[in-house]
Enzyme design. Structure first.
Site, PDB file in Angstrom:
ATOM      1  CG  HIS A 101      -1.720  -1.017   1.605  1.00 58.93           C
ATOM      2  ND1 HIS A 101      -1.297  -2.128   2.268  1.00 58.93           N
ATOM      3  CD2 HIS A 101      -3.055  -1.177   1.410  1.00 58.93           C
ATOM      4  CE1 HIS A 101      -2.319  -2.944   2.460  1.00 58.93           C
ATOM      5  NE2 HIS A 101      -3.392  -2.403   1.949  1.00 58.93           N
ATOM      6  CG  ASP A 104       1.808  -0.886   3.364  1.00 60.09           C
ATOM      7  OD1 ASP A 104       0.984  -0.533   4.217  1.00 60.09           O
ATOM      8  OD2 ASP A 104       1.582  -1.747   2.479  1.00 60.09           O
ATOM      9  CD  GLU A 232      -7.682  -8.501  -0.604  1.00 61.87           C
ATOM     10  OE1 GLU A 232      -6.763  -7.934  -1.231  1.00 61.87           O
ATOM     11  OE2 GLU A 232      -7.599  -8.778   0.598  1.00 61.87           O
ATOM     12  CG  ASP A 309      -4.777 -11.254   7.712  1.00 63.32           C
ATOM     13  OD1 ASP A 309      -5.479 -11.837   6.872  1.00 63.32           O
ATOM     14  OD2 ASP A 309      -4.787 -10.024   7.875  1.00 63.32           O
TER      15      ASP A 309
END
Ligand code: XUL
Ligand code: CO
Length: 436
Positions: A101, A104, A232, A309
């Protein structure tokens, strides 16, 4: 250049009998399987947000993980050191792709102009490191969900000024994705959803989201960005109801808003299970509707109802996923991006290597198993047999649209109660276990 993982040498394939936890037991990038080598089939990517920016924070406490590239105190220096560390990690691990991203890789400043300048500076460094290492960008995206301005969404925000802010971020993130030769661009609907319909005009919000995506398509054409866009799906978290609920829901949205020419889906395993589907189901839906773009490879926890995750380790799941992906023709622009994070107690940099090595081996085993299943042809045969009635003259009349209700009634009155056949589920589940 500073080495950030000095104890680690390039991870090698040592085969199934190796006892070395820092070696691949199954992922042998050059091994040929059904016409392509493993690296070409699997197209592994490391995600920047969890792997380099995730420090083990949870709702009950801040991060537990301390990294040597995170310690300089100056945000831009940290961003540069982290980028250098990331490419050292990609290279030592032996992955060919990464994903990020915008926020990030470069810290947000007080104004959008200053933020964009910072981003450009870091992108320059990333471009150089990509060139030096040969590692490519699988996809880029924007983070339009962490900052407080996006608390009520980005493209679906009730305030057009926030919509405009998100649009500006997307424009820039597309530009830098193109600059880095990114193969695709992702839209995950961060806070595109609602907490209560009492304050939400759902139809208006979804029309706005479609408008934003159309603007992105126009801009993509303008800057000649060739890669596909991916949506997504995710059903919940952070909002109670995320608009991109699952693959079926996204497909309907793309169809309704005439966006199917430019979008495919990025299927995430843990998002599938949150939606009450298996990972394989979501992949199969995409294959059947020609919208499989890429995969965020991770897993949830059987006993926890949120997006944990975790790194994928379940061979059953990776086998079924690779079976569906291979039968669907495999990846073109997409790949397997590890959208997965270390547990809060896994504080050692070595844990980053163990996690990725295990995940890559799990998918390599999945790939090998899937190829054997396809070559064996026994599942295909079972399905063919189950549907054989549709291949008869009678079945074909219906499939080709030549029959009508009256004709079918006549047939049924004449032929009486149909003879039933077993679904053979248990036998097929046993057969699957023979491949694991
Ligand atoms: C969140 C998630 C994101 C997207 C990219 O659940 O999966 O990290 O993959 O925005
Ligand atoms: Co994801």
């Amino acid at each position: 250049m500073t080495e950030y993982f000095p104890k680690i040498k390039k991870i090698k394939f040592e085969g199934a009998d190796s006892k070395n936890p820092l070696a691949f037991k199954h992922y042998n990038p050059k091994q040929k399987i059904m016409g392509k080598n493993m690296a070409e089939h699997l197209r592994f990517a490391v995600c920047y947000w969890h792997t380099f920016k995730g420090l083990g924070a949870d709702p009950f406490g801040p991060g537990t993980i301390i990294r040597n590239y995170n310690s300089s105190g100056d945000p831009m220096q940290v961003a540069k050191d982290t980028m250098v560390a990331a490419f050292e990690f990609f290279t030592k691990l032996g992955v060919n792709f990464w994903c990020f991203h915008d926020r990030d890789i470069a810290p947000e400043a007080d104004t959008l102009a200053e933020t964009n300048k910072r981003l450009d500076e870091i992108v320059k460094l990333a471009k150089k490191l990509q060139k030096d290492t040969g590692v490519k960008l699988l996809w880029g995206t924007t983070n339009a969900f962490s900052h407080r301005r996006f608390m009520a969404g980005a493209g679906t925000n009730p305030d057009p000024k926030i919509f405009a802010y998100a649009a500006s971020q997307i424009k820039k993130a597309m530009e830098v994705t193109k600059e880095l030769g990114g193969l695709a661009y992702v839209f995950w609907g961060g806070r595109e959803g609602y907490e209560t319909l009492l304050n939400t005009d759902m139809k208006r919000e979804l029309d706005h989201l479609a408008m934003l995506l159309h603007m992105a398509v126009d801009y993509k054409k303008k800057i000649k960005f060739k890669g596909p866009f991916y949506i997504e799906p995710k059903p919940k978290e952070p909002t109670k109801h995320q608009y991109d609920f699952d693959a079926g829901n996204c497909f309907a949205f793309l169809q309704r808003h005439n966006l199917l020419d430019d979008f495919k889906l990025n299927i995430e395993a843990n998002h599938a299970t949150l939606a009450g589907h298996t990972f394989q189901h979501e992949l199969q839906f995409c294959v059947d509707n020609d919208i499989l773009g890429s995969v965020d490879a991770n897993r949830g926890d059987l006993f926890l109802g949120w997006d944990t995750d975790q790194f994928p380790t379940d061979i059953y799941d990776t086998t079924l996923a690779m079976y569906t992906i291979l039968k669907g023709g495999g990846f073109t622009t997409g790949g397997l991006n590890f959208d997965a994070k270390l547990r809060r107690q896994s504080i050692d940099p070595l844990d980053l290597f163990y996690a990725h090595i295990g995940a890559m081996d799990a998918f390599a085993r999945g790939l090998k198993n899937a190829a054997k299943m396809i070559r064996g042809g026994r599942f295909d045969k079972a399905i063919q047999k189950r549907y054989a009635g549709w291949d008869t003259v009678f079945g074909q009349r219906i499939e080709k649209g030549k029959a009508d209700l009256g004709e079918l009634e006549k047939y049924t009155l004449k032929n009486g109660e149909p003879k039933l056949q077993s679904g053979r589920q248990e036998m097929l589940e046993n057969l699957l276990n023979e491949y694991l």
